[in-house]
Design a protein around this motif. Structure first.
Motif, PDB file in Angstrom:
ATOM      1  N   LEU A 169       0.821  -1.204   0.000  1.00 21.88           N
ATOM      2  CA  LEU A 169       0.000   0.000   0.000  1.00 21.88           C
ATOM      3  C   LEU A 169       0.859   1.261   0.000  1.00 21.88           C
ATOM      4  CD1 LEU A 169      -2.884  -1.010   2.430  1.00 21.88           C
ATOM      5  CD2 LEU A 169      -2.948  -0.826  -0.057  1.00 21.88           C
ATOM      6  N   LYS A 170       1.977   1.223   0.704  1.00 18.93           N
ATOM      7  CA  LYS A 170       2.877   2.374   0.707  1.00 18.93           C
ATOM      8  C   LYS A 170       3.514   2.562  -0.664  1.00 18.93           C
ATOM      9  CE  LYS A 170       3.943   2.540   5.608  1.00 18.93           C
ATOM     10  NZ  LYS A 170       4.968   2.428   6.642  1.00 18.93           N
ATOM     11  N   LYS A 171       3.760   1.458  -1.373  1.00 16.38           N
ATOM     12  CA  LYS A 171       4.299   1.581  -2.730  1.00 16.38           C
ATOM     13  C   LYS A 171       3.294   2.283  -3.643  1.00 16.38           C
ATOM     14  CE  LYS A 171       7.726  -2.085  -2.887  1.00 16.38           C
ATOM     15  NZ  LYS A 171       8.308  -3.154  -3.687  1.00 16.38           N
ATOM     16  N   PHE A 172       2.001   1.957  -3.487  1.00 16.87           N
ATOM     17  CA  PHE A 172       0.978   2.620  -4.295  1.00 16.87           C
ATOM     18  C   PHE A 172       0.888   4.103  -3.937  1.00 16.87           C
ATOM     19  CE2 PHE A 172      -0.483  -1.667  -5.190  1.00 16.87           C
ATOM     20  CZ  PHE A 172      -0.905  -1.555  -6.505  1.00 16.87           C
ATOM     21  N   GLY A 193       7.157  -9.773 -28.039  1.00 15.65           N
ATOM     22  CA  GLY A 193       7.770  -8.520 -28.439  1.00 15.65           C
ATOM     23  C   GLY A 193       8.555  -7.898 -27.295  1.00 15.65           C
ATOM     24  N   PHE A 194       8.875  -6.652 -27.463  1.00 18.65           N
ATOM     25  CA  PHE A 194       9.736  -5.962 -26.508  1.00 18.65           C
ATOM     26  C   PHE A 194       9.069  -4.753 -25.875  1.00 18.65           C
ATOM     27  CE2 PHE A 194      12.348  -8.281 -29.502  1.00 18.65           C
ATOM     28  CZ  PHE A 194      13.111  -9.040 -28.629  1.00 18.65           C
ATOM     29  N   SER A 195       7.762  -4.686 -25.931  1.00 16.41           N
ATOM     30  CA  SER A 195       7.058  -3.552 -25.342  1.00 16.41           C
ATOM     31  C   SER A 195       7.052  -3.599 -23.816  1.00 16.41           C
ATOM     32  CB  SER A 195       5.625  -3.472 -25.878  1.00 16.41           C
ATOM     33  OG  SER A 195       4.919  -4.650 -25.597  1.00 16.41           O
ATOM     34  N   PHE A 196       7.583  -4.650 -23.234  1.00 15.88           N
ATOM     35  CA  PHE A 196       7.671  -4.740 -21.782  1.00 15.88           C
ATOM     36  C   PHE A 196       8.768  -3.829 -21.220  1.00 15.88           C
ATOM     37  CE2 PHE A 196      10.859  -7.663 -23.249  1.00 15.88           C
ATOM     38  CZ  PHE A 196      11.886  -7.555 -22.323  1.00 15.88           C
ATOM     39  N   ILE A 197       9.748  -3.457 -22.042  1.00 13.65           N
ATOM     40  CA  ILE A 197      10.908  -2.705 -21.563  1.00 13.65           C
ATOM     41  C   ILE A 197      10.513  -1.359 -20.948  1.00 13.65           C
ATOM     42  CG2 ILE A 197      13.082  -1.617 -22.243  1.00 13.65           C
ATOM     43  CD1 ILE A 197      13.416  -3.956 -24.263  1.00 13.65           C
ATOM     44  N   PRO A 198       9.721  -0.508 -21.631  1.00 15.43           N
ATOM     45  CA  PRO A 198       9.348   0.752 -20.985  1.00 15.43           C
ATOM     46  C   PRO A 198       8.475   0.557 -19.748  1.00 15.43           C
ATOM     47  CG  PRO A 198       8.419   0.610 -23.199  1.00 15.43           C
ATOM     48  CD  PRO A 198       9.287  -0.573 -23.012  1.00 15.43           C
ATOM     49  N   ILE A 199       7.729  -0.517 -19.709  1.00 14.52           N
ATOM     50  CA  ILE A 199       6.902  -0.788 -18.527  1.00 14.52           C
ATOM     51  C   ILE A 199       7.786  -1.134 -17.338  1.00 14.52           C
ATOM     52  CG2 ILE A 199       5.102  -2.287 -17.578  1.00 14.52           C
ATOM     53  CD1 ILE A 199       4.157  -2.563 -20.580  1.00 14.52           C
ATOM     54  N   VAL A 200       8.800  -1.948 -17.575  1.00 12.63           N
ATOM     55  CA  VAL A 200       9.743  -2.303 -16.512  1.00 12.63           C
ATOM     56  C   VAL A 200      10.503  -1.064 -16.028  1.00 12.63           C
ATOM     57  CG1 VAL A 200      11.869  -3.581 -16.016  1.00 12.63           C
ATOM     58  CG2 VAL A 200       9.981  -4.717 -17.191  1.00 12.63           C
ATOM     59  N   GLY A 216       7.038   3.227  -9.913  1.00 11.83           N
ATOM     60  CA  GLY A 216       6.103   2.399  -9.178  1.00 11.83           C
ATOM     61  C   GLY A 216       4.900   1.883  -9.945  1.00 11.83           C
ATOM     62  N   PRO A 217       4.013   1.214  -9.203  1.00 10.83           N
ATOM     63  CA  PRO A 217       2.896   0.497  -9.839  1.00 10.83           C
ATOM     64  C   PRO A 217       1.853   1.390 -10.497  1.00 10.83           C
ATOM     65  CG  PRO A 217       2.739   0.351  -7.448  1.00 10.83           C
ATOM     66  CD  PRO A 217       4.055   0.989  -7.750  1.00 10.83           C
ATOM     67  N   VAL A 218       1.575   2.551  -9.929  1.00  9.46           N
ATOM     68  CA  VAL A 218       0.553   3.419 -10.508  1.00  9.46           C
ATOM     69  C   VAL A 218       1.016   3.940 -11.872  1.00  9.46           C
ATOM     70  CG1 VAL A 218      -0.733   5.577 -10.219  1.00  9.46           C
ATOM     71  CG2 VAL A 218      -0.386   4.059  -8.253  1.00  9.46           C
ATOM     72  N   CYS A 219       2.223   4.446 -11.933  1.00 13.81           N
ATOM     73  CA  CYS A 219       2.764   4.972 -13.195  1.00 13.81           C
ATOM     74  C   CYS A 219       2.928   3.860 -14.224  1.00 13.81           C
ATOM     75  CB  CYS A 219       4.097   5.674 -12.938  1.00 13.81           C
ATOM     76  SG  CYS A 219       3.955   7.086 -11.826  1.00 13.81           S
ATOM     77  N   ALA A 220       3.408   2.699 -13.792  1.00 10.47           N
ATOM     78  CA  ALA A 220       3.587   1.579 -14.716  1.00 10.47           C
ATOM     79  C   ALA A 220       2.250   1.089 -15.258  1.00 10.47           C
ATOM     80  CB  ALA A 220       4.338   0.441 -14.031  1.00 10.47           C
ATOM     81  N   ILE A 254       1.064  -3.114 -12.826  1.00 11.99           N
ATOM     82  CA  ILE A 254       0.955  -3.098 -11.365  1.00 11.99           C
ATOM     83  C   ILE A 254       1.898  -4.127 -10.750  1.00 11.99           C
ATOM     84  CG2 ILE A 254      -0.591  -3.668  -9.436  1.00 11.99           C
ATOM     85  CD1 ILE A 254      -2.845  -2.332 -11.095  1.00 11.99           C
ATOM     86  N   ILE A 255       1.924  -5.323 -11.309  1.00 13.41           N
ATOM     87  CA  ILE A 255       2.789  -6.376 -10.758  1.00 13.41           C
ATOM     88  C   ILE A 255       4.256  -5.973 -10.863  1.00 13.41           C
ATOM     89  CG2 ILE A 255       3.604  -8.744 -11.099  1.00 13.41           C
ATOM     90  CD1 ILE A 255       0.678  -9.419 -11.918  1.00 13.41           C
ATOM     91  N   TYR A 256       4.669  -5.512 -12.041  1.00 15.52           N
ATOM     92  CA  TYR A 256       6.056  -5.058 -12.182  1.00 15.52           C
ATOM     93  C   TYR A 256       6.357  -3.946 -11.187  1.00 15.52           C
ATOM     94  CZ  TYR A 256       7.226  -7.578 -16.511  1.00 15.52           C
ATOM     95  OH  TYR A 256       7.524  -8.545 -17.444  1.00 15.52           O
ATOM     96  N   GLY A 257       5.438  -3.009 -11.027  1.00 16.25           N
ATOM     97  CA  GLY A 257       5.654  -1.898 -10.111  1.00 16.25           C
ATOM     98  C   GLY A 257       5.754  -2.323  -8.661  1.00 16.25           C
ATOM     99  N   VAL A 258       4.877  -3.221  -8.242  1.00 16.52           N
ATOM    100  CA  VAL A 258       4.891  -3.680  -6.854  1.00 16.52           C
ATOM    101  C   VAL A 258       6.197  -4.419  -6.539  1.00 16.52           C
ATOM    102  CG1 VAL A 258       3.814  -5.361  -5.284  1.00 16.52           C
ATOM    103  CG2 VAL A 258       2.397  -3.721  -6.514  1.00 16.52           C
ATOM    104  N   VAL A 259       6.671  -5.197  -7.476  1.00 18.84           N
ATOM    105  CA  VAL A 259       7.879  -5.990  -7.215  1.00 18.84           C
ATOM    106  C   VAL A 259       9.155  -5.162  -7.390  1.00 18.84           C
ATOM    107  CG1 VAL A 259       9.206  -8.012  -7.937  1.00 18.84           C
ATOM    108  CG2 VAL A 259       6.721  -8.143  -7.851  1.00 18.84           C
ATOM    109  N   LEU A 260       9.216  -4.325  -8.419  1.00 17.30           N
ATOM    110  CA  LEU A 260      10.482  -3.670  -8.754  1.00 17.30           C
ATOM    111  C   LEU A 260      10.664  -2.282  -8.148  1.00 17.30           C
ATOM    112  CD1 LEU A 260      10.736  -4.646 -12.529  1.00 17.30           C
ATOM    113  CD2 LEU A 260      11.824  -5.752 -10.565  1.00 17.30           C
TER     114      LEU A 260
END
Length: 184
Positions: free
Chosen positions: A4-7, A50-57, A64-68, A103-109
């Motif tokens: 929750l603090k990450k969000f 594909g490679f569209s995951f790169i900017p998301i990561v 964080g998760p909201v922006c991602a 959200i998942i990438y953001g919460v973890v990374l």
């Protein structure tokens, strides 16, 4: 830091002009990569890699998760609108899966040390919670293909490509460290 603090922290990131500018650039990169680097295999048209995951990561790690989630979801919508609006048209359920991936990438990374363990956990969670079960379920309904048949085909491609995604993500770590140093 709790989830929750990450969000909350990620939401506060959106108040900075620099964050908005970088997120806009990542969104543009997500759209470009979504249009030009995603491809389907001839023998499996229901598996897109594909490679569209790169900017998301990158967005997830930096902001964080909201922006991602915003970059991921908006990137999917804009890619469909700009690339091929008539193929499957817009499917809100698929866009929701992309938002969950962000959200998942953001919460973890987010605010992590970006170790290989973190990258593997993030990718495994995306595969096991979104890409394989949910996206396959949606595609199964859209294409009228039995769920478990489609799941096996998609798993046969997405799991090995997930390993490649982990390696690519690990390779961009020095770049992310440089960006994070500039950010602070």
């Amino acid at each position: 830091m709790t989830y929750l603090k990450k969000f909350a922290s990620s939401s506060k990131e959106l108040t900075h002009v620099q964050t908005l500018a970088v997120c806009a650039m990542m969104l543009a990169l997500r759209v470009i990569l979504g249009i030009f680097t995603n491809f389907t295999l001839a023998f499996m048209p229901f598996v897109k890699i594909g490679f569209s995951f790169i900017p998301i990561v990158i967005t997830a790690y930096l902001y964080g998760p909201v922006c991602a989630a915003i970059v991921s979801g908006a990137g999917d919508v804009l890619s469909i609108i700009l690339a091929n609006p008539t193929a499957f048209s817009m499917n809100p359920a698929l866009t929701a899966c992309y938002v969950w991936e962000g959200i998942i990438y953001g919460v973890v990374l987010y605010q992590s040390e970006f170790k290989l363990k973190d990258i593997i956990i993030a990718k495994a969670a995306v595969l096991l919670l979104c890409s394989l079960p949910l996206t396959t379920l949606i595609l199964s309904g859209m294409m009228n293909i039995p769920y478990f048949t489609l799941l096996l085909y998609r798993a046969a491609v997405l799991i090995p490509f997930g390993v490649i995604e982990v390696l690519i993500t690990r390779l961009i770590k020095p770049l992310l460290n440089r960006i994070k140093a500039i950010k602070t």
